[in-house]
Design a protein around this motif. Sequence first.
Motif, mmCIF file in Angstrom:
data_model
loop_
_atom_site.group_PDB
_atom_site.id
_atom_site.type_symbol
_atom_site.label_atom_id
_atom_site.label_comp_id
_atom_site.label_asym_id
_atom_site.label_seq_id
_atom_site.Cartn_x
_atom_site.Cartn_y
_atom_site.Cartn_z
ATOM 1 N N LEU A 130 -9.850 -3.353 9.212
ATOM 2 C CA LEU A 130 -8.467 -3.767 9.012
ATOM 3 C C LEU A 130 -8.179 -3.587 7.530
ATOM 4 O O LEU A 130 -8.924 -4.086 6.680
ATOM 5 C CB LEU A 130 -8.280 -5.227 9.413
ATOM 6 C CG LEU A 130 -6.925 -5.858 9.113
ATOM 7 C CD1 LEU A 130 -5.812 -5.150 9.875
ATOM 8 C CD2 LEU A 130 -6.954 -7.341 9.446
ATOM 9 N N ALA A 131 -7.112 -2.852 7.205
ATOM 10 C CA ALA A 131 -6.697 -2.601 5.824
ATOM 11 C C ALA A 131 -5.371 -3.320 5.584
ATOM 12 O O ALA A 131 -4.422 -3.145 6.347
ATOM 13 C CB ALA A 131 -6.539 -1.105 5.581
ATOM 14 N N GLN A 132 -5.316 -4.135 4.520
ATOM 15 C CA GLN A 132 -4.106 -4.899 4.218
ATOM 16 C C GLN A 132 -3.771 -4.785 2.727
ATOM 17 O O GLN A 132 -4.566 -4.262 1.954
ATOM 18 C CB GLN A 132 -4.307 -6.364 4.607
ATOM 19 C CG GLN A 132 -4.485 -6.546 6.112
ATOM 20 C CD GLN A 132 -4.831 -7.969 6.481
ATOM 21 O OE1 GLN A 132 -5.950 -8.414 6.259
ATOM 22 N NE2 GLN A 132 -3.858 -8.667 7.037
ATOM 23 N N ASP A 133 -2.621 -5.342 2.336
ATOM 24 C CA ASP A 133 -2.103 -5.213 0.968
ATOM 25 C C ASP A 133 -2.006 -3.725 0.629
ATOM 26 O O ASP A 133 -2.724 -3.209 -0.225
ATOM 27 C CB ASP A 133 -2.975 -5.963 -0.045
ATOM 28 C CG ASP A 133 -2.970 -7.466 0.187
ATOM 29 O OD1 ASP A 133 -1.964 -7.988 0.711
ATOM 30 O OD2 ASP A 133 -3.978 -8.107 -0.151
ATOM 31 N N LEU A 134 -1.103 -3.065 1.321
ATOM 32 C CA LEU A 134 -1.006 -1.606 1.304
ATOM 33 C C LEU A 134 -0.117 -1.074 0.191
ATOM 34 O O LEU A 134 0.868 -1.703 -0.184
ATOM 35 C CB LEU A 134 -0.452 -1.125 2.646
ATOM 36 C CG LEU A 134 -1.200 -1.590 3.896
ATOM 37 C CD1 LEU A 134 -0.448 -1.169 5.148
ATOM 38 C CD2 LEU A 134 -2.623 -1.050 3.897
ATOM 39 N N GLU A 135 -0.487 0.115 -0.283
ATOM 40 C CA GLU A 135 0.333 0.871 -1.221
ATOM 41 C C GLU A 135 0.532 2.262 -0.645
ATOM 42 O O GLU A 135 -0.394 2.833 -0.060
ATOM 43 C CB GLU A 135 -0.343 0.959 -2.588
ATOM 44 C CG GLU A 135 -0.433 -0.377 -3.290
ATOM 45 C CD GLU A 135 -1.062 -0.278 -4.672
ATOM 46 O OE1 GLU A 135 -1.217 0.860 -5.187
ATOM 47 O OE2 GLU A 135 -1.400 -1.331 -5.227
ATOM 48 N N HIS A 136 1.732 2.807 -0.806
ATOM 49 C CA HIS A 136 2.070 4.112 -0.242
ATOM 50 C C HIS A 136 1.785 5.233 -1.241
ATOM 51 O O HIS A 136 1.951 5.068 -2.437
ATOM 52 C CB HIS A 136 3.546 4.145 0.176
ATOM 53 C CG HIS A 136 3.864 3.149 1.245
ATOM 54 N ND1 HIS A 136 3.729 3.442 2.573
ATOM 55 C CD2 HIS A 136 4.264 1.858 1.177
ATOM 56 C CE1 HIS A 136 4.053 2.372 3.291
ATOM 57 N NE2 HIS A 136 4.383 1.405 2.462
ATOM 58 N N GLY A 137 1.370 6.372 -0.702
ATOM 59 C CA GLY A 137 1.112 7.564 -1.494
ATOM 60 C C GLY A 137 1.299 8.790 -0.620
ATOM 61 O O GLY A 137 1.904 8.713 0.454
#
Length: 185
Positions: A130-137
């Motif tokens: 599970l991946a959280q605290d996301l940043e877009h690229g």
Amino acid sequence: MSKEVIKNPWTTLSGESKYDNRWINVTEYQVLNPAGGKGIYGKVHFKNKAIGIIALDEDDNTWLVGQFRYTLSEWSWEIPEGGGPFEEEPLACAKRELKEETGLTAKRWTQIARVHLSNSVSDEEGFLFLAQDLEHGEVEFEETEADMKVMKLPLKDAVAMVDRGEITDSLSVIALQALARMRKI
């Protein structure tokens, strides 16, 4: 529950590699089965571990990737996933796969499962995160992913796709059902 040590009841008489490429090796073994009868056993050895990631934002949205799966001759919606070398930590592989397929990076990671994907014919092991605290690229698709589509949707809708049989990929089904159970969706 502790793992009980059990002696292997199978006897391997010989083994012959029948097929080998950079991803898999197929070996045919001549064996004595647990009852002592002669037989053959085919094993598909995977040369990488399987990695799957559920990316989840603060509004409970997730990302699926879709692509045409050659082996199935059909389109497949899945969580971001891929393979990782045995010598590399599963989390490092997960970070790379998430970035490649969605352009996302995450500050918080949780391993939610370790699975064997088809233990009757292969030794493939999978790790789900599970991946959280996301940043877009930007996405960094590999050559085989040129037709890949990325879809953002509410987590509950992705779980409903599993329930309706619209998501059939084993890593995706396991991960989404595990997260749904943990979050009581």
